[in-house]
Scaffold this active site. Structure first.
Site, PDB file in Angstrom:
ATOM      1  N   HIS A   9       0.790  -1.165   0.074  1.00 41.96           N
ATOM      2  CA  HIS A   9      -0.037   0.047   0.103  1.00 41.96           C
ATOM      3  C   HIS A   9       0.818   1.136  -0.052  1.00 41.96           C
ATOM      4  CE1 HIS A   9      -2.522  -3.189   1.843  1.00 41.96           C
ATOM      5  NE2 HIS A   9      -3.652  -2.312   1.468  1.00 41.96           N
ATOM      6  N   HIS A 176      28.622  -2.415  10.228  1.00 46.98           N
ATOM      7  CA  HIS A 176      27.254  -1.564   9.876  1.00 46.98           C
ATOM      8  C   HIS A 176      26.401  -2.668   8.784  1.00 46.98           C
ATOM      9  CE1 HIS A 176      29.017  -0.329   5.824  1.00 46.98           C
ATOM     10  NE2 HIS A 176      30.256  -0.212   6.651  1.00 46.98           N
TER      11      HIS A 176
END
Length: 331
Positions: A9, A176
């Site tokens: 959506h 990371h």
């Protein structure tokens, strides 16, 4: 190859596609389908069919969708029915799930095999702080202590001296997203070892690095001298596939001079600071950095300059020449 369709959506699918590329690099055969407020089911179905048409006829399709029972799911489900022996749908799309799907395509050729595998990654990506708010009924095993003795996948400590160095990387950001997902997956590492005197004596940074380790992979922070000792007399990490992370080239040089047997360094990022020049978007050098890389090259160390595995490798010699020229101009 398995084609992936992200459907949602609104613009969520397009946004998470971009986020996934930032972590894992550009991906082939990945389409984002968005269902906007002014559109109806027929529009959505047409978008999905158009996305599927961009894949090869014999490609299997994996739908990663935001919500079970919503319009994107319902329309995808209608298309899935004609191919349910090979295609698959997974709902509850989040970034850990998507990154795991990208990594799984490297070793899995079935949409349904990938679908079954990535559900766990999506669930494990949902975490909470403070940790005592975590529901007690989840049945999740407690995370191992950061300094616990490492074991191999069969529960046994490896033989001394048998640690395999699957990747050694210089990255000022250390552990990371790109390292925790992309490089860990492609290298096959089951241990991440940050080699840094500075981080080893910084409890906060050390804790954050431990917590950033991907599911199923243990992270450790060790001083350079300790890494040298481990390389010479591997009583704890033997039998492991280790990914070594260095914050800067100077630390890598100390480790290699001390006896850590690294033949190649992956150069990921080196942060800019005062007194450094930046010959490209991700690497910054001062004179000490350039001299260090020259010493490493003289020792026979090779350089693989890439942020993510899918990137084309840059030429380190050309980068260093440009950096030296920029430094000379500052004098």
């Amino acid at each position: 190859m398995v084609g992936i369709i992200l459907a949602s959506h609104g613009q969520f699918a397009a946004g998470i596609k971009q986020s996934g590329q930032m972590i894992f690099g550009e991906q082939e055969k990945v389409e984002a389908v968005t269902f906007m407020p002014n559109e109806g089911p027929a529009d959505l179905k047409a978008h999905l069919e158009e996305a599927i048409s961009k894949f090869d006829p014999d490609d299997e399709v994996l739908f990663l969708i935001d919500l079970w029972g919503g319009s994107p799911f319902n329309q995808a489900n209608g298309l899935y029915e004609a191919h349910k022996d090979k295609w698959a749908i997974v709902t509850g799309l989040n970034l850990p799930m998507l990154v795991e799907a990208y990594g799984s395509r490297l070793t899995m050729n079935s949409a349904q095999e990938i679908a079954a595998h990535i559900v766990e990654a999506g669930r494990d990506g949902v975490k909470i702080k403070p940790e005592d708010l975590e529901p007690k009924s989840t049945g999740n095993a407690a995370a191992p202590a950061a300094d616990a003795a490492p074991t191999t996948t069969n529960g046994q400590v490896g033989a001394p001296g048998s640690m395999q160095y699957v990747l050694a990387r210089i990255d000022s950001r250390l552990l990371h997203g790109q390292v925790a997902t992309t490089w860990t997956k492609t290298s096959g590492a089951n241990r991440i070892i940050v080699v840094s005197d500075a981080v080893a004596h910084d409890e906060l940074r050390k804790k954050l690095i431990m917590e950033a380790a991907p599911v199923g992979v243990h992270a450790h922070v060790v001083p350079i001298d300790q890494m040298i000792k481990l390389a010479k007399d591997d009583q704890h990490f033997g039998g492991q596939k280790a990914l070594l992370l260095f914050e800067n080239p100077e630390d890598a040089l100390k480790a290699i001079e001390g006896g850590v047997p690294l033949k190649e360094l992956n150069i990921g990022s080196m942060a800019h600071s005062v007194g450094k020049v930046q010959p490209n978007k991700v690497l910054a050098f001062n004179q000490e950095d350039i001299d260090t890389f020259k010493k490493l090259k003289d020792m026979g160390v090779k350089f693989d300059v890439r942020k993510v595995p899918g990137d084309n490798a840059d030429n380190m010699d050309n980068i260093l020449k440009k950096a030296q020229s920029m430094l000379d101009q500052q004098k």
